[in-house]
Design an enzyme around this catalytic site. Structure first.
Site, PDB file in Angstrom:
ATOM      1  N   ARG A 108      85.083  -2.167  37.272  1.00 55.86           N
ATOM      2  CA  ARG A 108      83.947  -3.215  37.239  1.00 55.86           C
ATOM      3  C   ARG A 108      82.968  -2.985  38.345  1.00 55.86           C
ATOM      4  O   ARG A 108      83.163  -2.984  39.440  1.00 55.86           O
ATOM      5  CB  ARG A 108      84.506  -4.681  37.322  1.00 55.86           C
ATOM      6  CG  ARG A 108      83.579  -5.974  37.354  1.00 55.86           C
ATOM      7  CD  ARG A 108      84.001  -7.189  36.884  1.00 55.86           C
ATOM      8  NE  ARG A 108      85.236  -7.558  37.540  1.00 55.86           N
ATOM      9  CZ  ARG A 108      86.023  -8.692  36.996  1.00 55.86           C
ATOM     10  NH1 ARG A 108      85.400  -9.295  35.921  1.00 55.86           N
ATOM     11  NH2 ARG A 108      86.862  -9.115  37.626  1.00 55.86           N
ATOM     12  N   LYS A 134      85.201 -11.823  29.449  1.00 61.16           N
ATOM     13  CA  LYS A 134      84.590 -13.612  29.550  1.00 61.16           C
ATOM     14  C   LYS A 134      83.350 -13.626  30.089  1.00 61.16           C
ATOM     15  O   LYS A 134      82.541 -14.077  29.564  1.00 61.16           O
ATOM     16  CB  LYS A 134      85.263 -14.415  30.740  1.00 61.16           C
ATOM     17  CG  LYS A 134      86.922 -14.499  30.324  1.00 61.16           C
ATOM     18  CD  LYS A 134      87.643 -15.790  31.035  1.00 61.16           C
ATOM     19  CE  LYS A 134      87.691 -15.120  32.493  1.00 61.16           C
ATOM     20  NZ  LYS A 134      88.531 -14.002  32.750  1.00 61.16           N
TER      21      LYS A 134
HETATM   22  P1  ADP Z   1      87.917 -13.084  36.676  1.00 57.32           P
HETATM   23  O1  ADP Z   1      86.537 -12.862  36.094  1.00 57.32           O
HETATM   24  O2  ADP Z   1      88.472 -11.696  37.409  1.00 57.32           O
HETATM   25  O3  ADP Z   1      88.806 -13.614  35.689  1.00 57.32           O
HETATM   26  P2  ADP Z   1      86.822 -15.257  38.131  1.00 57.32           P
HETATM   27  O4  ADP Z   1      85.603 -14.662  38.433  1.00 57.32           O
HETATM   28  O5  ADP Z   1      86.858 -16.192  36.880  1.00 57.32           O
HETATM   29  O6  ADP Z   1      87.807 -13.971  37.748  1.00 57.32           O
HETATM   30  O7  ADP Z   1      87.402 -15.895  39.235  1.00 57.32           O
HETATM   31  C1  ADP Z   1      87.862 -15.168  40.415  1.00 57.32           C
HETATM   32  C2  ADP Z   1      88.771 -15.996  41.493  1.00 57.32           C
HETATM   33  O8  ADP Z   1      87.923 -17.486  41.596  1.00 57.32           O
HETATM   34  C3  ADP Z   1      90.026 -16.512  40.942  1.00 57.32           C
HETATM   35  O9  ADP Z   1      90.902 -15.578  40.997  1.00 57.32           O
HETATM   36  C4  ADP Z   1      90.321 -17.606  41.601  1.00 57.32           C
HETATM   37  O10 ADP Z   1      90.961 -17.442  42.943  1.00 57.32           O
HETATM   38  C5  ADP Z   1      88.656 -18.343  41.945  1.00 57.32           C
HETATM   39  N1  ADP Z   1      88.745 -19.334  40.496  1.00 57.32           N
HETATM   40  C6  ADP Z   1      87.962 -19.096  39.546  1.00 57.32           C
HETATM   41  N2  ADP Z   1      88.038 -20.146  38.732  1.00 57.32           N
HETATM   42  C7  ADP Z   1      88.921 -20.869  38.992  1.00 57.32           C
HETATM   43  C8  ADP Z   1      89.590 -22.197  38.670  1.00 57.32           C
HETATM   44  N3  ADP Z   1      89.037 -22.794  37.452  1.00 57.32           N
HETATM   45  N4  ADP Z   1      90.674 -22.743  39.296  1.00 57.32           N
HETATM   46  C9  ADP Z   1      90.982 -22.176  40.376  1.00 57.32           C
HETATM   47  N5  ADP Z   1      90.600 -21.072  40.831  1.00 57.32           N
HETATM   48  C10 ADP Z   1      89.390 -20.471  40.460  1.00 57.32           C
HETATM   49  P1  ADP Z   2      86.030 -11.142  33.059  1.00 56.99           P
HETATM   50  O1  ADP Z   2      84.607 -12.282  33.208  1.00 56.99           O
HETATM   51  O2  ADP Z   2      86.927 -11.821  31.778  1.00 56.99           O
HETATM   52  O3  ADP Z   2      86.761 -10.997  34.425  1.00 56.99           O
HETATM   53  P2  ADP Z   2      84.079  -9.169  32.638  1.00 56.99           P
HETATM   54  O4  ADP Z   2      83.278  -9.589  31.490  1.00 56.99           O
HETATM   55  O5  ADP Z   2      83.885  -9.153  33.884  1.00 56.99           O
HETATM   56  O6  ADP Z   2      85.439  -9.826  32.453  1.00 56.99           O
HETATM   57  O7  ADP Z   2      84.671  -7.667  32.270  1.00 56.99           O
HETATM   58  C1  ADP Z   2      85.382  -7.078  33.186  1.00 56.99           C
HETATM   59  C2  ADP Z   2      85.247  -5.326  33.007  1.00 56.99           C
HETATM   60  O8  ADP Z   2      85.531  -4.789  31.839  1.00 56.99           O
HETATM   61  C3  ADP Z   2      83.572  -5.223  33.491  1.00 56.99           C
HETATM   62  O9  ADP Z   2      83.383  -4.064  34.152  1.00 56.99           O
HETATM   63  C4  ADP Z   2      82.944  -5.174  31.862  1.00 56.99           C
HETATM   64  O10 ADP Z   2      81.730  -4.112  31.992  1.00 56.99           O
HETATM   65  C5  ADP Z   2      83.974  -4.365  31.438  1.00 56.99           C
HETATM   66  N1  ADP Z   2      84.166  -4.836  29.738  1.00 56.99           N
HETATM   67  C6  ADP Z   2      83.796  -5.944  29.285  1.00 56.99           C
HETATM   68  N2  ADP Z   2      84.165  -6.260  27.894  1.00 56.99           N
HETATM   69  C7  ADP Z   2      84.629  -4.977  27.471  1.00 56.99           C
HETATM   70  C8  ADP Z   2      84.955  -4.432  26.492  1.00 56.99           C
HETATM   71  N3  ADP Z   2      85.050  -4.944  25.216  1.00 56.99           N
HETATM   72  N4  ADP Z   2      85.324  -2.919  26.310  1.00 56.99           N
HETATM   73  C9  ADP Z   2      85.412  -2.449  27.530  1.00 56.99           C
HETATM   74  N5  ADP Z   2      85.092  -2.826  28.708  1.00 56.99           N
HETATM   75  C10 ADP Z   2      84.589  -4.163  28.672  1.00 56.99           C
END
Ligand code: ADP
Ligand code: ADP
Ligand code: ZN
Length: 215
Positions: free
Chosen positions: A128, A13
């Site tokens: 990551r 994302k």
């Molecule tokens: P990821 O990229 O791994 O999906 P995020 O950076 O979006 O994780 O979120 C990290 C953490 O922040 C989540 O595991 C949760 O604890 C908190 N968080 C983020 N967005 C929300 C939300 N909309 N509602 C509740 N908790 C959230």
């Molecule tokens: P999210 O916000 O959903 O938690 P991130 O964008 O932070 O996910 O991506 C999680 C990890 O995977 C990062 O280390 C990123 O560089 C890697 N990544 C993202 N998209 C891809 C892809 N299409 N293929 C391989 N690795 C990816």
């Protein structure tokens, strides 16, 4: 255009959000990023959120909804819309946001659903790395920085998120299935969801996202 981007932890994302923001003139609002900023600044909100985030649990809806509402109300520039990344993540958040935004310029236009098997997420999460200062996202194998541990964009040090562990991932996946999957169903019923195969190389995922935002 008002966009939601959804998907499990590590689905990509943040990576797609950076590209969307560069290409389309929208405000990027990542609740995870906002919580991490609140934690580094040592605010009361950050301290409360940290106890949940460190365990992989979702922050309670009252806190999250109020934070997003306040953030949206204080945008310095409305630009061409918003990109919400990581919100809404529970059905109650979706309903609260719907009440706030429907029939207004803030109504959701499209939901990008980043789809990837859970089994692929451990490798994404464990590899990551993030830039401390500009937030650029790297992966030690799939998207490495040119110099290990150093951001290509701004030269700052890279770090690993405290919650990017296998144990936290298990909890976050359970939270996703139990709490976030119903949100996708909510928007599916409104006919707003575009499904993206997120289990492809970054450029191929990006091409699918651009295609989804065109039609
Ligand atoms: P990821 O990229 O791994 O999906 P995020 O950076 O979006 O994780 O979120 C990290 C953490 O922040 C989540 O595991 C949760 O604890 C908190 N968080 C983020 N967005 C929300 C939300 N909309 N509602 C509740 N908790 C959230
Ligand atoms: P999210 O916000 O959903 O938690 P991130 O964008 O932070 O996910 O991506 C999680 C990890 O995977 C990062 O280390 C990123 O560089 C890697 N990544 C993202 N998209 C891809 C892809 N299409 N293929 C391989 N690795 C990816
Ligand atoms: Zn940087």
């Amino acid at each position: 255009m008002n966009i939601l981007i959804m998907g499990g932890p590590g689905a990509g994302k943040g990576t797609m959000s950076a590209k969307i923001v560069e290409q389309y003139n929208v405000n990027h609002i990542s609740t995870g990023d906002i919580f991490r900023e609140e934690i580094s600044s040592g605010s009361a909100l950050g301290q409360e959120a940290k106890t949940y985030i460190d365990q992989g649990l979702l922050v309670p809806d009252e806190i999250t909804n109020a934070m997003v509402k306040d953030y949206l109300e204080h945008l310095p520039d409305l630009k061409s819309g918003y990109l919400l990344d990581g919100y809404p993540r529970t059905l109650d958040q979706a309903k609260a946001f719907d009440a706030l935004s429907k029939d207004s310029a803030m109504a959701v236009d499209v939901v990008i659903a980043m789809e990837i098997p859970f089994a692929a997420l451990a490798e994404r999460i464990s590899g990551r790395r993030l830039c401390k200062s500009c937030g650029a996202i790297y992966h030690i194998h799939a998207n490495p920085s040119k110099q290990e541990g150093v951001c290509d964009v701004c030269g700052s040090a890279l770090y690993q998120r405290k919650d990017d562990t296998v144990e936290s991932l298990q909890v976050r996946l359970q939270e996703y299935t139990r709490q976030t999957q119903p949100v996708l169903d909510f928007y599916e019923a409104k006919g707003l969801v575009k499904h993206i195969n997120a289990d492809q190389p970054i450029e191929a995922v990006w091409a699918s996202v651009v295609g989804a935002l065109k039609d």
